[in-house]
Motif scaffolding. Structure first.
Motif, PDB file in Angstrom:
ATOM      1  N   PHE A 208     -17.509 -28.695 -27.262  1.00 40.38           N
ATOM      2  CA  PHE A 208     -16.456 -27.709 -27.000  1.00 40.38           C
ATOM      3  C   PHE A 208     -15.872 -27.932 -25.608  1.00 40.38           C
ATOM      4  CE2 PHE A 208     -19.476 -25.896 -29.968  1.00 40.38           C
ATOM      5  CZ  PHE A 208     -18.623 -25.641 -31.045  1.00 40.38           C
ATOM      6  N   HIS A 209     -14.627 -27.498 -25.480  1.00 40.70           N
ATOM      7  CA  HIS A 209     -13.906 -27.607 -24.216  1.00 40.70           C
ATOM      8  C   HIS A 209     -13.377 -26.225 -23.883  1.00 40.70           C
ATOM      9  CE1 HIS A 209     -10.167 -29.464 -21.994  1.00 40.70           C
ATOM     10  NE2 HIS A 209     -11.077 -29.028 -21.147  1.00 40.70           N
ATOM     11  N   LEU A 210     -13.707 -25.776 -22.695  1.00 34.79           N
ATOM     12  CA  LEU A 210     -13.211 -24.466 -22.267  1.00 34.79           C
ATOM     13  C   LEU A 210     -12.570 -24.623 -20.897  1.00 34.79           C
ATOM     14  CD1 LEU A 210     -16.322 -23.776 -23.720  1.00 34.79           C
ATOM     15  CD2 LEU A 210     -14.934 -21.697 -23.891  1.00 34.79           C
ATOM     16  N   TYR A 211     -11.416 -24.079 -20.748  1.00 30.94           N
ATOM     17  CA  TYR A 211     -10.800 -24.076 -19.423  1.00 30.94           C
ATOM     18  C   TYR A 211     -10.052 -22.761 -19.306  1.00 30.94           C
ATOM     19  CZ  TYR A 211      -8.774 -25.431 -15.096  1.00 30.94           C
ATOM     20  OH  TYR A 211      -8.453 -25.454 -13.759  1.00 30.94           O
ATOM     21  N   THR A 212     -10.619 -21.830 -18.550  1.00 28.05           N
ATOM     22  CA  THR A 212     -10.078 -20.475 -18.621  1.00 28.05           C
ATOM     23  C   THR A 212      -9.008 -20.206 -17.567  1.00 28.05           C
ATOM     24  OG1 THR A 212     -11.904 -19.683 -17.286  1.00 28.05           O
ATOM     25  CG2 THR A 212     -12.167 -19.547 -19.643  1.00 28.05           C
TER      26      THR A 212
ATOM     27  N   GLU B 184     -14.606 -29.924 -14.877  1.00 27.62           N
ATOM     28  CA  GLU B 184     -13.357 -30.622 -14.569  1.00 27.62           C
ATOM     29  C   GLU B 184     -12.793 -30.070 -13.268  1.00 27.62           C
ATOM     30  OE1 GLU B 184     -10.526 -29.801 -17.628  1.00 27.62           O
ATOM     31  OE2 GLU B 184     -11.890 -30.449 -19.186  1.00 27.62           O
ATOM     32  N   SER B 185     -12.243 -30.943 -12.475  1.00 26.91           N
ATOM     33  CA  SER B 185     -11.527 -30.455 -11.289  1.00 26.91           C
ATOM     34  C   SER B 185     -10.414 -31.409 -10.921  1.00 26.91           C
ATOM     35  CB  SER B 185     -12.478 -30.328 -10.095  1.00 26.91           C
ATOM     36  OG  SER B 185     -11.736 -30.069  -8.914  1.00 26.91           O
ATOM     37  N   GLY B 186      -9.329 -30.831 -10.482  1.00 30.20           N
ATOM     38  CA  GLY B 186      -8.266 -31.613  -9.866  1.00 30.20           C
ATOM     39  C   GLY B 186      -8.113 -31.180  -8.420  1.00 30.20           C
ATOM     40  N   ARG B 187      -7.852 -29.881  -8.303  1.00 28.51           N
ATOM     41  CA  ARG B 187      -7.498 -29.279  -7.014  1.00 28.51           C
ATOM     42  C   ARG B 187      -8.591 -29.410  -5.954  1.00 28.51           C
ATOM     43  NH1 ARG B 187      -3.934 -24.855  -7.144  1.00 28.51           N
ATOM     44  NH2 ARG B 187      -4.197 -24.868  -9.405  1.00 28.51           N
ATOM     45  N   TYR B 188      -9.835 -29.034  -6.301  1.00 31.87           N
ATOM     46  CA  TYR B 188     -10.897 -29.032  -5.297  1.00 31.87           C
ATOM     47  C   TYR B 188     -11.135 -30.453  -4.785  1.00 31.87           C
ATOM     48  CZ  TYR B 188     -15.196 -27.308  -3.047  1.00 31.87           C
ATOM     49  OH  TYR B 188     -16.150 -26.948  -2.131  1.00 31.87           O
TER      50      TYR B 188
ATOM     51  N   THR C  92      -3.962 -18.194 -16.082  1.00 32.56           N
ATOM     52  CA  THR C  92      -4.969 -17.764 -17.046  1.00 32.56           C
ATOM     53  C   THR C  92      -4.636 -18.373 -18.388  1.00 32.56           C
ATOM     54  OG1 THR C  92      -5.293 -15.721 -15.860  1.00 32.56           O
ATOM     55  CG2 THR C  92      -6.024 -15.756 -18.146  1.00 32.56           C
ATOM     56  N   MET C  93      -5.621 -18.997 -19.022  1.00 32.41           N
ATOM     57  CA  MET C  93      -5.358 -19.689 -20.278  1.00 32.41           C
ATOM     58  C   MET C  93      -6.257 -19.200 -21.400  1.00 32.41           C
ATOM     59  SD  MET C  93      -5.049 -23.524 -18.810  1.00 32.41           S
ATOM     60  CE  MET C  93      -4.402 -23.819 -17.180  1.00 32.41           C
ATOM     61  N   THR C  94      -7.051 -18.193 -21.151  1.00 36.12           N
ATOM     62  CA  THR C  94      -8.011 -17.735 -22.146  1.00 36.12           C
ATOM     63  C   THR C  94      -7.909 -16.228 -22.309  1.00 36.12           C
ATOM     64  OG1 THR C  94      -9.523 -19.488 -21.577  1.00 36.12           O
ATOM     65  CG2 THR C  94     -10.472 -17.622 -22.669  1.00 36.12           C
ATOM     66  N   GLY C  95      -8.187 -15.755 -23.536  1.00 33.51           N
ATOM     67  CA  GLY C  95      -8.171 -14.317 -23.782  1.00 33.51           C
ATOM     68  C   GLY C  95      -6.763 -13.769 -23.881  1.00 33.51           C
ATOM     69  N   VAL C  96      -5.795 -14.647 -23.855  1.00 36.98           N
ATOM     70  CA  VAL C  96      -4.391 -14.243 -24.017  1.00 36.98           C
ATOM     71  C   VAL C  96      -3.776 -15.198 -25.026  1.00 36.98           C
ATOM     72  CG1 VAL C  96      -4.118 -13.335 -21.670  1.00 36.98           C
ATOM     73  CG2 VAL C  96      -3.708 -15.763 -22.092  1.00 36.98           C
TER      74      VAL C  96
ATOM     75  N   GLY D 216     -13.340 -25.687 -15.084  1.00 35.02           N
ATOM     76  CA  GLY D 216     -13.584 -25.633 -13.636  1.00 35.02           C
ATOM     77  C   GLY D 216     -12.885 -24.439 -13.031  1.00 35.02           C
ATOM     78  N   GLY D 217     -11.785 -24.699 -12.390  1.00 34.39           N
ATOM     79  CA  GLY D 217     -11.081 -23.625 -11.695  1.00 34.39           C
ATOM     80  C   GLY D 217     -11.538 -23.479 -10.257  1.00 34.39           C
TER      81      GLY D 217
END
Ligand SMILES: Cc1ncc(COP(=O)(O)O)c(C=O)c1O
Length: 431
Positions: A189-193, A275-279, A156-160, A232-233
């Motif tokens: 803007f760039h968001l990655y949660t 964005e995706s790496g894993r999928y 988790t990279m957002t809200g913390v 992504g995620g």
């Protein structure tokens, strides 16, 4: 490279693969393209898709994804070098990362990169100063740390509290700190949660929270975003048998959210990106390793492989990856799980080199080859490769059932002269 001319069945057909010299990662480009097509179909056609090289920076993987239409998301000098060598046009590359050295930003600008994700006013100032020095103007995506924590199963990279992005509350309360600089325009803007979300509902909830954050920031900064990178995620299996999550309803769900938060997004800006790496890469890769020893210790079966945390799963211990619970498939024998509750260890001289403490394994013998499926993402590049100085495994690329490339990462130490600088963006020669 003796194997390169040999015809192979697709990498998913394990029967042929025990002929390879091991340990070896095998990347199947046909499967990679299938994953790309699946993710492309899961997001609206008008949107862009970045490939996050951190998941797998193998040149053949990056080249195949760029050829399929992905733009690279690079966050280090090494990733940038691979992206450029893969033929990506520099102006399609997004350069990211919460702390960037002047040398790497300057090198990226010199290579023609114009899009940067920045995480603070200092990040904007840095791009502005370095872009000015080469007479360029860069486009910056301001990375935002939204109000609410994501529901990611992974990180988790957002809200913390985090090094990633600027807190939304900071941006809203002091917008002038985040306004465009003469040579660094706030272009979006760039968001990655968070990573590895396992349902469409979780993905959509995350994108909606990100859209709300982006719209509040756009209003506060009085910016019409040109590019909105929603991150992504997209989850994928890791070292376990299984297929990618079907995302059949996602594209329409995303389109509905975009229509609600940024009406008219299809006809005019912002252009939306994911964005995706894993999928994209998880299912294209397998790790093949040979059994070095089989014994019992205090009544427990022990299997020692030629690959351990130096080749796979090293970053699980840092919680960068989900816990490693690998499916171990015998390439030759039927998977009858006759070794129950076994310790599955690697060859490293440390008690920490254990992939599983109670694994149910096929009936393995010394010399057998086992296959760990779905390790195309965060496999070798997320391992502890340098620990204990074993050679890297081979990396074998299969395309259309044929081996097209065999290589091995080399761990070579070379001296740096005090003032000579370094091609990797460390111009002062510091390490
Ligand atoms: C900013 C950013 N983009 C993309 C990714 C790639 O995530 P994944 O491989 O889970 O798609 C990460 C992973 O940590 C990330 O931090």
């Amino acid at each position: 490279m003796a194997e390169t001319s040999r015809q192979l069945a697709p990498a998913t057909d394990v029967a042929e693969l025990d002929l390879l010299e091991t340990p070896a990662y095998v990347y199947d480009l046909d499967e990679l393209r299938r994953s790309h097509a699946a993710l492309r179909a899961a997001i609206p056609p008008e949107t862009r898709l970045f490939y996050s090289l951190k998941a797998n920076p193998h040149p053949a993987v990056v080249r195949a994804l760029c050829s399929a239409g992905c733009s690279p998301e690079a966050c280090s000098p090494g990733e940038l070098e691979v992206a450029l060598a893969a033929g990506a046009s520099p102006d399609t590359i997004l350069y990211t990362g919460p702390g960037k050295r002047d040398g790497e930003v300057a090198a990226a600008l010199a290579a023609g990169v114009r899009w940067f994700s920045v995480d603070s006013p200092a990040g904007l100032d840095q791009v502005d100063r370095l872009a000015a020095s080469v007479g360029a103007t860069a486009q910056c995506l301001l990375r935002l740390n939204g109000r609410s924590a994501g529901t990611a199963q992974g990180l988790t990279m957002t809200g913390v509290a985090s090094q990633f992005g600027a807190d939304e509350t900071w941006v809203l309360s002091q917008p002038r700190q985040f306004s465009s600089r003469p040579r660094a325009e706030v272009a979006g803007f760039h968001l990655y949660t968070g990573s590895n979300l396992e349902s469409e509902a979780a993905l959509l909830a995350q994108f909606e929270a990100s859209l709300a954050t982006a719209r509040r920031a756009a209003r506060a900064l009085e910016v019409e975003p040109r590019l909105l990178d929603l991150g992504g995620g997209f989850g994928a299996p890791y070292a376990r048998a299984g297929a990618l999550l079907p995302l059949d309803g996602l594209a329409s769900g995303i389109a509905a959210l975009l229509g609600a938060w940024f009406p008219g997004w299809r006809r005019r800006q912002p252009l939306v990106a994911f964005e995706s790496g894993r999928y994209l890469t998880a299912t294209c890769g397998s790790l093949l390793a040979r059994v070095l020893d089989v014994k019992r210790s205090h009544g427990t079966p022990v299997v020692v492989l030629e690959s351990g945390i130096n080749h796979l799963g090293g970053m699980s211990g840092l919680r960068r990856l989900p816990p490693l619970v690998p499916d171990v498939q015998s390439v030759a024998a039927a998977d009858d799980s006759s070794l129950r509750g076994a310790i599955l260890a690697g060859p490293l001289c440390t008690p920490l080199d254990v992939w599983a403490r109670s694994a149910d394994l096929p009936d393995l013998e010394i010399g057998d080859v086992v296959r760990i499926p779905n390790v195309g993402a965060y496999g070798l590049c997320a391992s502890l490769l340098a620990f204990l100085s074993h050679p890297a495994p081979r990396e074998v690329v299969v395309d259309g059932g044929e081996i097209v490339d065999v290589s091995r990462l080399q761990l070579v130490r070379r001296g740096l002269e005090a003032s000579a600088g370094d091609a990797n963006g460390y111009p002062d020669g510091r390490q």
